[in-house]
Design a protein around this motif. Structure first.
Motif, short mmCIF file in Angstrom:
data_model
loop_
_atom_site.label_atom_id
_atom_site.label_comp_id
_atom_site.label_asym_id
_atom_site.label_seq_id
_atom_site.Cartn_x
_atom_site.Cartn_y
_atom_site.Cartn_z
N GLY A 154 -23.72 27.15 -38.88
CA GLY A 154 -22.97 27.65 -40.00
C GLY A 154 -23.83 28.47 -40.93
N PHE A 155 -23.22 29.13 -41.87
CA PHE A 155 -23.90 30.00 -42.82
C PHE A 155 -24.74 29.21 -43.81
N ASN A 156 -25.96 29.65 -44.05
CA ASN A 156 -26.85 29.01 -45.00
C ASN A 156 -27.44 30.11 -45.88
N ARG A 157 -27.04 30.16 -47.15
CA ARG A 157 -27.48 31.23 -48.06
C ARG A 157 -28.98 31.23 -48.30
N LYS A 158 -29.56 30.06 -48.41
CA LYS A 158 -30.98 29.98 -48.74
C LYS A 158 -31.88 30.24 -47.54
N LYS A 159 -31.39 29.89 -46.37
CA LYS A 159 -32.20 30.06 -45.15
C LYS A 159 -31.34 30.73 -44.09
N LYS A 160 -31.20 32.04 -44.21
CA LYS A 160 -30.34 32.77 -43.29
C LYS A 160 -30.79 32.58 -41.85
N GLY A 161 -29.80 32.33 -40.99
CA GLY A 161 -30.09 32.11 -39.58
C GLY A 161 -30.38 30.66 -39.23
N GLN A 162 -30.64 29.82 -40.23
CA GLN A 162 -30.92 28.41 -39.98
C GLN A 162 -29.61 27.65 -39.83
N ARG A 163 -29.64 26.58 -39.07
CA ARG A 163 -28.46 25.73 -38.92
C ARG A 163 -28.13 25.08 -40.25
N SER A 164 -26.84 24.90 -40.47
CA SER A 164 -26.41 24.16 -41.65
C SER A 164 -25.34 23.16 -41.24
N TYR A 165 -25.06 22.24 -42.13
CA TYR A 165 -24.12 21.17 -41.83
C TYR A 165 -23.12 21.03 -42.96
N TYR A 166 -21.95 20.49 -42.62
CA TYR A 166 -20.87 20.33 -43.59
C TYR A 166 -20.24 18.95 -43.40
N PRO A 167 -20.92 17.89 -43.84
CA PRO A 167 -20.41 16.54 -43.59
C PRO A 167 -19.23 16.17 -44.49
N LEU A 168 -18.42 15.25 -44.00
CA LEU A 168 -17.38 14.60 -44.81
C LEU A 168 -17.88 13.20 -45.11
N PHE A 169 -17.66 12.74 -46.33
CA PHE A 169 -18.10 11.41 -46.73
C PHE A 169 -16.92 10.53 -47.10
N CYS A 170 -17.01 9.27 -46.74
CA CYS A 170 -16.08 8.25 -47.19
C CYS A 170 -16.90 7.33 -48.09
N THR A 171 -16.57 7.32 -49.38
CA THR A 171 -17.38 6.56 -50.34
C THR A 171 -16.52 5.65 -51.20
N ILE A 172 -17.17 4.72 -51.85
CA ILE A 172 -16.53 3.92 -52.89
C ILE A 172 -16.89 4.62 -54.19
N ALA A 173 -15.90 5.23 -54.81
CA ALA A 173 -16.16 6.06 -55.99
C ALA A 173 -16.81 5.27 -57.12
N GLN A 174 -16.39 4.03 -57.31
CA GLN A 174 -16.89 3.24 -58.43
C GLN A 174 -18.37 2.88 -58.31
N THR A 175 -18.87 2.80 -57.08
CA THR A 175 -20.27 2.39 -56.89
C THR A 175 -21.14 3.47 -56.26
N GLY A 176 -20.51 4.47 -55.66
CA GLY A 176 -21.27 5.51 -54.98
C GLY A 176 -21.72 5.14 -53.58
N GLN A 177 -21.32 3.96 -53.10
CA GLN A 177 -21.71 3.53 -51.76
C GLN A 177 -21.03 4.40 -50.71
N VAL A 178 -21.78 4.74 -49.68
CA VAL A 178 -21.23 5.53 -48.57
C VAL A 178 -20.77 4.57 -47.49
N LEU A 179 -19.50 4.65 -47.10
CA LEU A 179 -18.96 3.80 -46.05
C LEU A 179 -19.07 4.46 -44.68
N ASP A 180 -18.92 5.79 -44.64
CA ASP A 180 -18.96 6.49 -43.37
C ASP A 180 -19.23 7.97 -43.62
N VAL A 181 -19.76 8.64 -42.61
CA VAL A 181 -20.04 10.07 -42.69
C VAL A 181 -19.59 10.72 -41.40
#
Length: 140
Positions: free
Chosen positions: A1-28
């Motif tokens: 994917g497109f990376n503005r800071k490092k053109k040509g480098q791989r980039s990632y676009y993860p989705l997160f499942c979190t507990i909003a009240q604590t910031g804990q990550v349940l899944d990615v």
């Protein structure tokens, strides 16, 4: 994917499942950076809700999603799974709805300072869309 800071480098676009009240990550969901925001989201939502329901059968699950997830499929899935949700409305895709909201005079007051109004049939939706009436209640 497109990376503005490092053109040509791989980039990632993860989705997160979190507990909003604590910031804990349940899944990615680890995805490459060249995918649409909602790509893979239905299966990911189903998986996250399944894990929570298995661990905490009576838990109340709430989801907050941005405008990229504003679709019939996602709304139907959340309704089917019994998840309470709020989804940002992409007004650029729904100019008729934007006008309705901007000119609305009567708003109901809900809990926690939330304001809402209800619409009858969704005449502002693009043809073929049939969102649940619950969406109108989520408007700011």
């Amino acid at each position: 994917g497109f990376n503005r800071k490092k053109k040509g480098q791989r980039s990632y676009y993860p989705l997160f499942c979190t507990i909003a009240q604590t910031g804990q990550v349940l899944d990615v969901l680890h995805r490459s950076g060249n995918v649409h925001d909602s790509n893979g989201s239905e299966a990911f939502i189903r998986r996250c809700v399944g894990h929570i329901r298995q661990a905490l059968p009576g838990a109340r699950i709430e989801a907050r999603l941005d405008g990229a997830f504003f679709s019939d499929q996602i709304v139907s899935l959340l309704d089917q799974l019994g998840v309470e949700y709020s989804i940002s409305v992409p007004f650029t895709r729904l100019p008729a709805l934007k006008e309705i909201v901007e000119t609305r005079q009567l708003w109901y007051h809900g809990s926690a300072g939330m304001q809402y109004f209800e619409l009858k049939p969704f005449s502002f939706m693009p043809s073929g869309a049939a969102m649940s009436q619950e969406l109108a209640k989520m408007l700011p």
